[in-house]
Every structure is written in structure tokens, then in C-alpha cells.
Design an enzyme around this catalytic site. Structure first.
Site, short mmCIF file in Angstrom:
data_model
loop_
_atom_site.label_atom_id
_atom_site.label_comp_id
_atom_site.label_asym_id
_atom_site.label_seq_id
_atom_site.Cartn_x
_atom_site.Cartn_y
_atom_site.Cartn_z
N ASP A 14 -3.66 -4.49 -4.60
CA ASP A 14 -2.24 -4.53 -4.99
C ASP A 14 -1.91 -5.92 -5.54
O ASP A 14 -2.16 -6.94 -4.87
CB ASP A 14 -1.34 -4.25 -3.78
N GLU A 140 -4.25 10.18 -5.08
CA GLU A 140 -4.65 9.14 -6.04
C GLU A 140 -6.12 9.30 -6.45
O GLU A 140 -6.70 8.37 -7.00
CB GLU A 140 -4.39 7.75 -5.46
N ALA A 246 3.89 1.13 1.62
CA ALA A 246 2.97 1.64 2.66
C ALA A 246 3.66 2.23 3.88
O ALA A 246 2.99 2.63 4.82
CB ALA A 246 1.95 0.58 3.09
N ALA A 247 5.00 2.33 3.85
CA ALA A 247 5.67 2.96 5.00
C ALA A 247 5.26 4.44 5.10
O ALA A 247 5.04 4.95 6.20
CB ALA A 247 7.19 2.84 4.86
N GLY A 248 5.15 5.10 3.94
CA GLY A 248 4.70 6.50 3.95
C GLY A 248 3.26 6.61 4.43
O GLY A 248 2.89 7.59 5.08
N ASP A 249 2.46 5.61 4.13
CA ASP A 249 1.06 5.63 4.54
C ASP A 249 0.93 5.47 6.06
O ASP A 249 0.17 6.19 6.71
CB ASP A 249 0.27 4.52 3.84
O1 RIB Z 1 1.64 3.60 -0.75
C1 RIB Z 1 1.51 2.28 -1.18
C2 RIB Z 1 0.31 2.14 -2.06
O2 RIB Z 1 0.51 2.88 -3.24
C3 RIB Z 1 0.02 0.74 -2.52
O3 RIB Z 1 -0.76 0.02 -1.60
C4 RIB Z 1 -0.61 0.94 -3.89
O4 RIB Z 1 -1.95 0.59 -3.93
C5 RIB Z 1 -0.39 2.41 -4.23
O5 RIB Z 1 -1.53 3.12 -4.08
#
Ligand code: RIB
Length: 302
Positions: A14, A140, A246-249
Site C-alpha cells: 500500500d 482481488e 482494512a476495517a472490513g478485513d
Molecule cells: O481492504 C484494504 C486493502 O484494500 C488495502 O490494504 C489495499 O491493499 C486494498 O487491497
């Protein structure tokens, strides 16, 4: 070591700049200093699940370059198994260009690079995918690879369709998904019409999928769990986010970890909402991913 969670997905570097406001079309804005941070929805979910105490394997592709080495080393420092993190010659590691504005909201452009090379053949004979209690998938990497991974899994399959695919999603994939986790925008794009702006419409839209349950994330409003014949709203703690990246992650990782622990979907979502909120209190994708005790600490300190 047995694997609790297998993640099949993207690894990105990122490149992040803070701005007052995300530029509109044709606008140029000046921002803060450029930061280079490990990211990618797949790798973020893998690192988040590991920090939350689970054994995790990351399956993906990086380029044979400095960025790839940086991401692999970072995954290993976070105790993520990288036995099936493949290196692709001549194609660069994925990169995400991220602008974060004053209220923590962001805009992201991803150059997928090696992530696009992760093929169905790469995932069909990978033992951690079959053996894991939970398989975590995003969008992705190519959709055919997402499908092949779901076909290989024997445990619970969670699909976070982020970013919402441009192409139509194979029904076969939705049939294999146990828990679908879109945000509101992704839900609307998957359905193709209608707006997911209230509990009734979210319920109606979620019920069109063949998956047994759908959890729709609502950002500051928390999440809605749609399972059996009801929709349950789980509110989020009130916070002032620094960076929502990255909150969703971390939400998906916490959800997966709770399902490994045998929690039901509502309990798992209550924890995932807290983890997602705590993630927004620190800047940057992977620097913001909390351990379990950091979740509570950050929310108490806010
Ligand atoms: O969800 C956040 C992520 O989305 C980032 O880290 C970026 O790399 C994209 O993939």
C-alpha cells in the site's frame, strides 16, 4: 501444525498519502508524506486472523521483486504460513494507491500485478485449503480461482466480495459459500439494482443469494446478520475513526476466528464489529490490525 483458517487472496504493497479531502475528477491536491505499508485484502485478513490468535495459511502470488520480499517477510513475522505463497517471475507484486482523508475515509486504486496470476491450478491441491476449518476469500484475484478454492474447501467458506467483481458471479460459487460478507455498496452491485439502505431491503436483497447466511457490513452503523428468516442488526461502538483502511478485513478475520471457536453468527458478528471499529483507530492497513487485548484497550481508550 493444523490450520484454523486458510486465506486465498491478494498481497499488495500500500502506498498511502493523507489528504484533507479525496480529490474529485480532474482535481490535484497536495497531501502528506508517502508511506509504504503491507496490505492487500487477502494478506490483511491473514495477518488479522493470526494476531487474533488463530493458525493461518496465506495462499497467493507475489512478484519476484523487493515488494514481494517485503510482503512475504511481513507475513512470516506475523506467524502466517507462507508455504503456498508463490512467486511469479516478470510480473510485479500488487500495489494499492490509497488516499486517506481527514475523517478516516479512503479511496483505493489497486494494480493487481501478480495477484491476477493466481490460477485455479494453484489452489486445487493445496492441503491447508482442504484442511482449514474456515476458508476466507475476497475478490482481488481471478473469480475462477475464488471458485476453485471454494470447491477445494471442506470447512466453512466465507466470501468477502471486495471489491465487487465487474463480471457476473458464477452461481456455482454462491452455492458453495456458507457466509457472504459484502458491504452495502458491494451488496447493491452484486444484485445489480435496488438500494440496501434499510433493514428490510438488506434482508430482501440478501435472501436472493443461495448462501445460507449473509452478513452486510455498514461501517459506522455496524452490521446486519441475515440468516434463517430474520435480519439482526449489530450496532458499532461510537468512535472517531483515524483511517478506515482494512476495517472490513479485520471484521472478516474476526468473524472467521469466532466461527473456528464455535460461536454462532450473531456472537461472531458482535466481536467482528468491535474488531473492525478498533482497526479504524490506528492508521494504515496492517499496522492497525489489533490483537484481542488491543481491541478492548483501544475501545476503552477512545
Ligand atoms: O481492504 C484494504 C486493502 O484494500 C488495502 O490494504 C489495499 O491493499 C486494498 O487491497
Amino acid at each position: 501444525m493444523s490450520i484454523d483458517i486458510a486465506v486465498v487472496g491478494s498481497c499488495n504493497v500500500d502506498l498511502v498519502v493523507n489528504v484533507d479531502s479525496i480529490p474529485t475528477v480532474g482535481q490535484t491536491v497536495l497531501g502528506g508524506d508517502l508511506r509504504r505499508i503491507p496490505g492487500g485484502k487477502g494478506a490483511n485478513q491473514a495477518v488479522a486472523a493470526s494476531r487474533l490468535g488463530k493458525s493461518v495459511a496465506m495462499i497467493g502470488r507475489i512478484g519476484d521483486d523487493e515488494n514481494g520480499k517485503f510482503l512475504q517477510a511481513n507475513l512470516e513475522e506475523n506467524d502466517v504460513n507462507t508455504e503456498f505463497l508463490f512467486t511469479t517471475p516478470l510480473i510485479p507484486t500488487g500495489v494499492a494507491l490509497i488516499s486517506v482523508q481527514h475523517d478516516g475515509d479512503n479511496a483505493i486504486v489497486v494494480s493487481p500485478g501478480a495477484n491476477s496470476e493466481l490460477s485455479p491450478e494453484d489452489v486445487v491441491n493445496v492441503p491447508p485449503i482442504a484442511e482449514a476449518q474456515v476458508l476466507l476469500l475476497q475478490a482481488e484475484i481471478p473469480i475462477e480461482t475464488v471458485l476453485a478454492a471454494a470447491q477445494t474447501a471442506e470447512g466453512t467458506v466465507i466470501w468477502n466480495p471486495a471489491p465487487a467483481p465487474n463480471e457476473s458471479v458464477p452461481l456455482e460459487l454462491l452455492d458453495l459459500v456458507d457466509v457472504l460478507v459484502p458491504n452495502q455498496q458491494e451488496l447493491e452491485l452484486l444484485i445489480g439494482n435496488g438500494s440496501a439502505d434499510n433493514l428490510e431491503s438488506i434482508f430482501a436483497m440478501a435472501k436472493t443469494f443461495p448462501c445460507s447466511s449473509t452478513i452486510v457490513t455498514l461501517g459506522a452503523q455496524g452490521a446486519v446478520v441475515v440468516a434463517s428468516n430474520e435480519a439482526v442488526h449489530i450496532p458499532a461502538p461510537e468512535i472517531s475513526p483515524v483511517d478506515t483502511t482494512a476495517a472490513g478485513d479485520s471484521f472478516c478475520a474476526a468473524l472467521a476466528g469466532s466461527l473456528v471457536e464455535g460461536k454462532d453468527l450473531v456472537e461472531a458478528t458482535q466481536w467482528a464489529v468491535q474488531v473492525g471499529a478498533a482497526t479504524t483507530l490506528i492508521a494504515g492497513a496492517q499496522p492497525s490490525l489489533p490483537t484481542s487485548s488491543e481491541v478492548l484497550q483501544r475501545l476503552e481508550d477512545r
